[in-house]
Every structure is written in C-alpha cells, then in structure tokens.
Scaffold this motif. Structure first.
Motif, PDB file in Angstrom:
ATOM      1  N   HIS A   1       0.831  -1.202   0.000  1.00 42.61           N
ATOM      2  CA  HIS A   1       0.000   0.000   0.000  1.00 42.61           C
ATOM      3  C   HIS A   1       0.868   1.255   0.000  1.00 42.61           C
ATOM      4  O   HIS A   1       1.964   1.274   0.567  1.00 42.61           O
TER       5      HIS A   1
ATOM      6  N   TYR B   1      -0.927   5.705   4.474  1.00 40.95           N
ATOM      7  CA  TYR B   1      -1.850   5.405   5.565  1.00 40.95           C
ATOM      8  C   TYR B   1      -1.810   6.528   6.604  1.00 40.95           C
ATOM      9  O   TYR B   1      -0.789   7.193   6.804  1.00 40.95           O
TER      10      TYR B   1
ATOM     11  N   GLY C   1     -10.838   5.268   0.700  1.00 46.70           N
ATOM     12  CA  GLY C   1     -11.674   4.255   0.050  1.00 46.70           C
ATOM     13  C   GLY C   1     -10.973   3.510  -1.065  1.00 46.70           C
ATOM     14  O   GLY C   1     -11.518   2.541  -1.608  1.00 46.70           O
ATOM     15  N   ASN C   2      -9.755   3.936  -1.403  1.00 39.75           N
ATOM     16  CA  ASN C   2      -9.001   3.290  -2.475  1.00 39.75           C
ATOM     17  C   ASN C   2      -8.180   2.154  -1.879  1.00 39.75           C
ATOM     18  O   ASN C   2      -7.129   2.366  -1.291  1.00 39.75           O
ATOM     19  N   ARG C   3      -8.634   0.941  -2.047  1.00 36.12           N
ATOM     20  CA  ARG C   3      -8.001  -0.208  -1.406  1.00 36.12           C
ATOM     21  C   ARG C   3      -6.656  -0.574  -2.027  1.00 36.12           C
ATOM     22  O   ARG C   3      -5.877  -1.297  -1.419  1.00 36.12           O
ATOM     23  N   GLU C   4      -6.389  -0.103  -3.231  1.00 37.63           N
ATOM     24  CA  GLU C   4      -5.082  -0.350  -3.829  1.00 37.63           C
ATOM     25  C   GLU C   4      -4.009   0.480  -3.128  1.00 37.63           C
ATOM     26  O   GLU C   4      -2.862   0.060  -2.998  1.00 37.63           O
TER      27      GLU C   4
ATOM     28  N   PRO D   1      -4.669   0.815   3.018  1.00 39.24           N
ATOM     29  CA  PRO D   1      -5.073  -0.478   3.591  1.00 39.24           C
ATOM     30  C   PRO D   1      -6.329  -0.359   4.443  1.00 39.24           C
ATOM     31  O   PRO D   1      -6.577   0.672   5.082  1.00 39.24           O
ATOM     32  N   ASN D   2      -7.117  -1.420   4.446  1.00 41.57           N
ATOM     33  CA  ASN D   2      -8.315  -1.483   5.288  1.00 41.57           C
ATOM     34  C   ASN D   2      -7.892  -1.918   6.684  1.00 41.57           C
ATOM     35  O   ASN D   2      -8.158  -3.022   7.143  1.00 41.57           O
ATOM     36  N   TYR D   3      -7.214  -1.008   7.369  1.00 39.80           N
ATOM     37  CA  TYR D   3      -6.579  -1.314   8.651  1.00 39.80           C
ATOM     38  C   TYR D   3      -6.968  -0.236   9.655  1.00 39.80           C
ATOM     39  O   TYR D   3      -6.748   0.957   9.402  1.00 39.80           O
TER      40      TYR D   3
END
Length: 476
Positions: free
Chosen positions: A234, A237, A282-285, A288-290
């Motif tokens: 990623h 963050y 919102g861009n998961r590329e 990170p969904n963390y």
C-alpha cells in the motif's frame, strides 16, 4: 514497540538504565534512604557490564539523586527537610515528545531545593483527570496540548489557572492556543503542524519525484497508486478517525469558501474536504483497510516499510531517531490547485495552578522549561520544534535521524489552524468523530452525516476562535 531497534546500542541501554532509576527516584518509587540493588544485579537486569553500571551510577551521583557508601552500596539521597515538591500532571507522551524526564532532572540539579514529581494523567479523560486533581490540591503544574486547553476553557475551568506573562522570544502562534480574552494561561514549550512524511528510498526506487507543496490530494493519490504497483504494498496510511488528522480535510474545505457563503454554516464547504478524504481512504489499492489503535501504529507501519507515506507531526518523528530510515517531510497537499495551503497545528504548553501552595517554585519550573537552555535540549536531542525562536532556528550537527526539510515549518505559518478554527467545541468534534465512524461503516449516508454536521453549527457558533472576528477567520 516492534519498529524500534531490536538490538539497542550500548548508549541507548545505558541511557535507559539511568532514565529508569532517575524517574523511579523522582517519582518516589525508590524512596530516600533506601538502597539500589547490587551492581551485579543491575548489570544483569539492564544487560550492561558492571563497568557500565558504575558509569551510570556516577551520573546519578552527579545529579544528586544517589550517594555511594563504601562497602555498603548506592543509597537514594535524602532530600533536605526544607525541600519543595511540585506535582506536575502531564501525558506520558512528553517523555518522547521533548524528554521531559531529562528536563526535570536538569531542573533539579539547578534547583536542589525543589523536587518535581511527574504524574501521568489519563489521556482518555485528560481534562477531567486534571480538574479532579487540581480540585483536590494535588497539582501545581499541568501540561496541555491545544485541543485539551480548548476543552478546558469550554468547560469554564480557566479560573483554576494563573495568568502568565507573554514571552516575546517564543513564537506568538504557539502561545495563541493558550490565550483567553487576551491573557495567556500556559507557556508554550513545543508545537507542530501536521505534515506529510514519506520514504525517500521508496520514491527513488519507483522512479517517482518526491512530493512538494504544489501537490494536491489527487496528485498524492495518483503517485501512491504508482508506488503501490511498483512495490506490491500500500502507498499511504493515516488513522482516518483521528481528531488530529481528519479535521485537516474539513479545514481545507473551509479555506476555499467563496464570498457570500453562509458564515454560520460551513458544513457544505467541509463536505468538499470530506469527499477528498473518502477518495483516499476508500481506495483499497493505495490505502489499507486497517484500523489502527492510535497514531503510534501508523508510525509503526511507516517505520517497517509497510507504507510509503503517512500524515504525522514533528513529535512522531522522534520514533525514527535511531532507525536507518531514509525519509523526509513536506507540507500537506491542497484540495485543488491554487487553494491556499492549510494544515492543523498542535501546541503544547505548561500552566500554573492558581491555588498552588508552591507557586513561586512552580513558576520557576515553567520558566526553566521555556528557557534557552531547556529549549536547546529539545532542539538538539529531539525532532520536536521548540517554542523559543532562537532554539528552533538553530542548525545542529549529525547524530539524529532528522528530515532535511526540518526548517520548513518557518515558511508554513500562514497555513496553520487550530481545532477551534472549525467553529466546533471539542465535545461536538468528538460527537462528529462518532458519526464519521458510522458513516464509514455504512450505518448512515452522506446526506445524514451532513444533516448532523449542520445540526452542530445550528447552535449559533461562528466558525473559528470566539475571540476572533469573522473576517479574520475567513482570511487566515
């Protein structure tokens, strides 16, 4: 923390030993007249040689904290009966933000009749903890960061503190956070804007130019996408729900407001910033969904190379001091090309409790923390920005892993805003944080979120400092 060196250097282990013993003595954990463990036991506990332990003990002798007694051991030095004990309430973060324990020890050496006891206050209910301790006569000095002080004044607690004289040699914008009706209630010690921190090696290896003040959030998203593809990790963050991070986007939305905009309700303008924030997280590329437990985890991800870009403060940079990390900082991107730059500013100050029984000693402690000598320690040994101009603008030599753009804060002053510039009380901001989490979890939609934000502004508060005119707010 796991991102710190797994094999600390000899000097780090020696400093750790001295700091632990010093703090235990200062805070009364090791009481006067008692003896430290034998040198061999200390050597085993702190993974040092007996010779190194003796070196550390000699330093504590010089500080007047212990005395060596032949064939007996090292005794905690009894304090004179006439000594004064100051109770100092502060967050634990000050131990790294600007080495408060070292500064307390130096103050003790210079003022042998004054003992400062550092008391860690609960960061989850900081204002309430400080108020309760002051009401019970248990604090003489208390530290505040700018949002904590804002909450303190909003709760009507300013009369518990003593008015202080301004110091023209401290940055006025650092003191501004602690002004109420033109009077200063805290002496600023350090401050920091929220900035962009990036891994130089990652950018270089991906063939991407380093970020600069011309970038927009769209530029950052585009280049972070390239970084993610090049590295298979990623790109960036930060903790979205942090009240020291997401307000940046709301403030930037307000900064481009057109004339004639409803001054009492900036929620529509804030929505522009919120949508930019949504586009990033919102861009998961890229993102990170963390869900980190705090900003420390963000710093950890960056230090471990899991991400290439973070939002952070100068205080966070202290975690990189002894790491082989090639990094730098730059101002935050703007929402659109041509928008004025805007970022969030955090200031840390020290307040004198009005009904302290040792007011003159407490005032001396505050003056020391803001003095040239103490401020130079902050500049030389941390990445934090001292509040004293002469210290902050010093050039220091090698020895710490600091960003090459450290001094850029001097050009960023026009972009600085405090939490209060959003026109929300801290309790309202905390409520909005809860609604944001519901929004990001899909529990409420954008329309409902905007309606709730409008509800907060419907209370009649103007956006910005209640002591600042509306025209000043819109042109900051």
């Amino acid at each position: 923390m796991s991102y710190k060196s797994d094999r600390p250097s000899f000097q780090e282990r020696l400093d750790h030993f001295v700091n632990v013993i010093r703090t235990d003595i200062i805070n009364g954990i090791r009481q006067e007249g008692t003896y430290l463990p034998a040198e061999s036991a200390l050597a085993k506990q702190y993974q040092l040689s007996n010779k190194s332990i003796r070196k550390g003990l000699d330093q504590l002798v010089e500080e007047g904290l212990i005395q060596k007694i032949d064939r007996v051991g090292s005794m905690v030095t009894p304090r004179p009966m006439a000594s004064i004990t100051l109770n100092f309430g502060c967050p634990i973060s000050l131990t790294t933000d600007f080495l408060i324990d070292d500064l307390i020890a130096e103050f003790g050496r210079r003022n042998p009749g004054i003992h400062v006891r550092r008391i860690t206050l609960n960061h989850l209910s900081y204002v309430q903890s400080a108020q309760e301790m002051i009401d019970n006569g248990l604090l003489d000095v208390v530290a505040f960061n700018s949002p904590q002080f804002q909450e303190w004044t909003e709760e009507g607690l300013t009369p518990l503190l003593e008015k202080l004289e301004s110091d023209p040699d401290l940055y006025p914008i650092a003191e501004e956070a602690f002004l109420v009706d033109g009077a200063s209630y805290a002496k600023p010690i350090s401050f920091s804007p929220v900035v962009l921190c990036y891994n130089k090696r990652h950018f270089r290896e991906a063939g991407i130019h380093e970020p600069d003040s011309y970038w927009t959030w769209s530029d950052l998203l585009r280049e972070s996408t390239r970084l993610s593809k090049a590295r298979g990790r990623h790109g960036m963050y930060f903790l979205p729900a942090s009240e020291n991070r997401y307000p940046v986007f709301l403030l930037q939305g307000m900064s481009g407001r057109a004339s004639g905009t409803n001054a009492r309700d900036p929620s529509g303008d804030m929505l522009k910033g919120l949508r930019a924030l949504d586009g990033l997280i919102g861009n998961r590329e890229v993102f990170p969904n963390y869900w980190a437990q705090g900003n420390d985890e963000t710093v950890q991800l960056f230090a471990e190379g899991q991400v290439s870009v973070i939002l952070c403060t100068y205080f966070n940079l202290n975690e990189f001091a002894h790491l082989p990390l090639e990094y730098d900082i730059c101002p935050l991107p703007s929402l659109q090309r041509g928008d004025p730059q805007r970022t969030l500013l955090l200031s840390i100050g020290m307040s004198l409790v009005r009904h302290s029984k040792s007011k003159e000693a407490a005032r001396r402690f505050l003056d020391f923390l803001a003095s040239t000598d103490a401020q130079n320690v902050i500049r030389e040994r941390t990445a934090s920005i001292p509040a004293r101009k002469s210290a902050a603008e010093r050039t220091i030599g090698e020895g710490r892993n600091q960003p090459s753009r450290y001094a850029m804060f001097r050009e960023m002053f026009p972009s600085f805003s405090y939490h209060r510039d959003m026109g929300l009380q801290i309790r309202d901001l905390k409520q909005f944080t809860k609604w944001l989490k519901e929004y990001w979890s899909g529990m409420i939609g954008e329309e409902m979120l905007l309606a709730k934000l409008k509800e907060l502004y419907g209370k009649g508060k103007l956006p910005g400092d209640p002591h600042t005119s509306e025209s000043e707010i819109l042109t900051r």
